[in-house]
Design a protein around this motif. Structure first.
Motif, PDB file in Angstrom:
ATOM      1  N   GLU A  45       0.832  -1.199   0.000  1.00  0.00           N
ATOM      2  CA  GLU A  45       0.000   0.000   0.000  1.00  0.00           C
ATOM      3  C   GLU A  45       0.868   1.251   0.000  1.00  0.00           C
ATOM      4  OE1 GLU A  45      -3.660   1.865   2.621  1.00  0.00           O
ATOM      5  OE2 GLU A  45      -3.164  -0.250   2.810  1.00  0.00           O
ATOM      6  N   ILE A  46       0.418   2.227  -0.771  1.00  0.00           N
ATOM      7  CA  ILE A  46       1.030   3.553  -0.715  1.00  0.00           C
ATOM      8  C   ILE A  46       0.003   4.501  -0.123  1.00  0.00           C
ATOM      9  CG2 ILE A  46       2.727   3.222  -2.556  1.00  0.00           C
ATOM     10  CD1 ILE A  46       0.850   4.552  -4.492  1.00  0.00           C
ATOM     11  N   GLY A  47       0.502   5.543   0.536  1.00  0.00           N
ATOM     12  CA  GLY A  47      -0.367   6.446   1.278  1.00  0.00           C
ATOM     13  C   GLY A  47      -1.043   7.510   0.438  1.00  0.00           C
ATOM     14  N   GLU A  48      -1.949   8.197   1.078  1.00  0.00           N
ATOM     15  CA  GLU A  48      -2.787   9.222   0.441  1.00  0.00           C
ATOM     16  C   GLU A  48      -1.984  10.295  -0.276  1.00  0.00           C
ATOM     17  OE1 GLU A  48      -6.055  10.679  -0.998  1.00  0.00           O
ATOM     18  OE2 GLU A  48      -6.152   9.001   0.389  1.00  0.00           O
ATOM     19  N   GLY A  49      -0.859  10.690   0.276  1.00  0.00           N
ATOM     20  CA  GLY A  49      -0.101  11.794  -0.303  1.00  0.00           C
ATOM     21  C   GLY A  49       0.813  11.419  -1.446  1.00  0.00           C
ATOM     22  N   HIS A  50       0.759  10.191  -1.914  1.00  0.00           N
ATOM     23  CA  HIS A  50       1.681   9.783  -2.975  1.00  0.00           C
ATOM     24  C   HIS A  50       1.354  10.491  -4.277  1.00  0.00           C
ATOM     25  CE1 HIS A  50       3.965   7.318  -5.751  1.00  0.00           C
ATOM     26  NE2 HIS A  50       4.711   7.030  -4.704  1.00  0.00           N
ATOM     27  N   PRO A  51       2.373  11.086  -4.939  1.00  0.00           N
ATOM     28  CA  PRO A  51       2.120  11.887  -6.141  1.00  0.00           C
ATOM     29  C   PRO A  51       1.624  11.097  -7.348  1.00  0.00           C
ATOM     30  CG  PRO A  51       4.481  11.659  -5.747  1.00  0.00           C
ATOM     31  CD  PRO A  51       3.773  11.067  -4.556  1.00  0.00           C
ATOM     32  N   GLU A  52       1.887   9.798  -7.382  1.00  0.00           N
ATOM     33  CA  GLU A  52       1.512   9.005  -8.560  1.00  0.00           C
ATOM     34  C   GLU A  52       0.000   8.888  -8.705  1.00  0.00           C
ATOM     35  OE1 GLU A  52       2.305   4.507  -9.806  1.00  0.00           O
ATOM     36  OE2 GLU A  52       4.137   5.645  -9.417  1.00  0.00           O
ATOM     37  N   HIS A  53      -0.693   8.507  -7.639  1.00  0.00           N
ATOM     38  CA  HIS A  53      -2.155   8.407  -7.711  1.00  0.00           C
ATOM     39  C   HIS A  53      -2.801   8.345  -6.334  1.00  0.00           C
ATOM     40  CE1 HIS A  53      -1.195   4.208  -7.148  1.00  0.00           C
ATOM     41  NE2 HIS A  53      -0.759   4.081  -8.369  1.00  0.00           N
ATOM     42  N   GLY A  54      -2.172   8.906  -5.323  1.00  0.00           N
ATOM     43  CA  GLY A  54      -2.756   8.873  -3.986  1.00  0.00           C
ATOM     44  C   GLY A  54      -2.721   7.487  -3.387  1.00  0.00           C
ATOM     45  N   ALA A  55      -3.556   7.286  -2.382  1.00  0.00           N
ATOM     46  CA  ALA A  55      -3.592   6.006  -1.677  1.00  0.00           C
ATOM     47  C   ALA A  55      -4.007   4.881  -2.630  1.00  0.00           C
ATOM     48  CB  ALA A  55      -4.559   6.085  -0.506  1.00  0.00           C
ATOM     49  N   PHE A  56      -3.352   3.741  -2.464  1.00  0.00           N
ATOM     50  CA  PHE A  56      -3.628   2.599  -3.329  1.00  0.00           C
ATOM     51  C   PHE A  56      -3.126   1.338  -2.643  1.00  0.00           C
ATOM     52  CE2 PHE A  56      -2.820  -0.260  -6.930  1.00  0.00           C
ATOM     53  CZ  PHE A  56      -4.028  -0.148  -7.597  1.00  0.00           C
ATOM     54  N   ARG A  57      -3.898   0.258  -2.773  1.00  0.00           N
ATOM     55  CA  ARG A  57      -3.524  -1.021  -2.166  1.00  0.00           C
ATOM     56  C   ARG A  57      -3.527  -2.097  -3.253  1.00  0.00           C
ATOM     57  NH1 ARG A  57      -7.577  -1.453   1.455  1.00  0.00           N
ATOM     58  NH2 ARG A  57      -6.340  -0.255   2.921  1.00  0.00           N
ATOM     59  N   MET A  58      -2.485  -2.935  -3.231  1.00  0.00           N
ATOM     60  CA  MET A  58      -2.397  -4.037  -4.180  1.00  0.00           C
ATOM     61  C   MET A  58      -2.225  -5.341  -3.400  1.00  0.00           C
ATOM     62  SD  MET A  58      -0.288  -4.273  -7.717  1.00  0.00           S
ATOM     63  CE  MET A  58       1.348  -4.256  -7.011  1.00  0.00           C
TER      64      MET A  58
END
Length: 135
Positions: A73-86
């Motif tokens: 998971e990447i957090g809400e502030g990630h510049p690529e596309h915000g929060a995301f879970r794989m």
């Protein structure tokens, strides 16, 4: 597409051969991604992975062979596309891996290709390297 917490999720397939992992690139995109996709309403992870791999690569996943590899998971502030879970699974398959119309190309990447995948896919590359499964 999102879990109860509202975070967008993808169910992805981790297929490693000869120290390289299978990735795909959709038309109109520069980055490569692990094959897979978003759940349809009411679908389980197994159902999603089976459907998505059939749609993208025309191969049949053996649902009984699916093993959870990890959730990344990447957090809400990630510049690529915000929060995301794989949510990633390994699994056996039948059939050739033939890209469908929605897939521009498939490739086999080693760790040196990490900069050619999305941020969350890069986390999977790190985990594969740490597990000694990626060169």
């Amino acid at each position: 597409m999102a879990d109860g917490g509202g975070v967008p999720e993808k169910v992805a397939w981790v297929l490693v051969r000869d120290d390289q992992v299978l990735v795909t690139r959709s038309h109109g995109r520069d980055l490569f991604y692990l094959p897979g996709g978003h759940r349809e309403p009411g679908e389980s992870d197994r159902e999603t992975l089976v459907r998505e791999i059939d749609e993208e690569l025309q191969a049949v996943i053996d649902p009984s062979s699916m093993v959870h590899f990890g959730t990344f998971e990447i957090g809400e502030g990630h510049p690529e596309h915000g929060a995301f879970r794989m949510i990633c699974y390994t699994a056996d398959h039948r059939g050739e891996l033939t890209p469908s119309r929605e897939i521009a190309e498939k490739a086999w990447f080693g760790y040196a290709d990490r900069d050619r995948v999305s941020a969350v896919d890069g986390m999977v590359f790190d985990a594969l390297l740490d597990a000694g499964r990626l060169a």
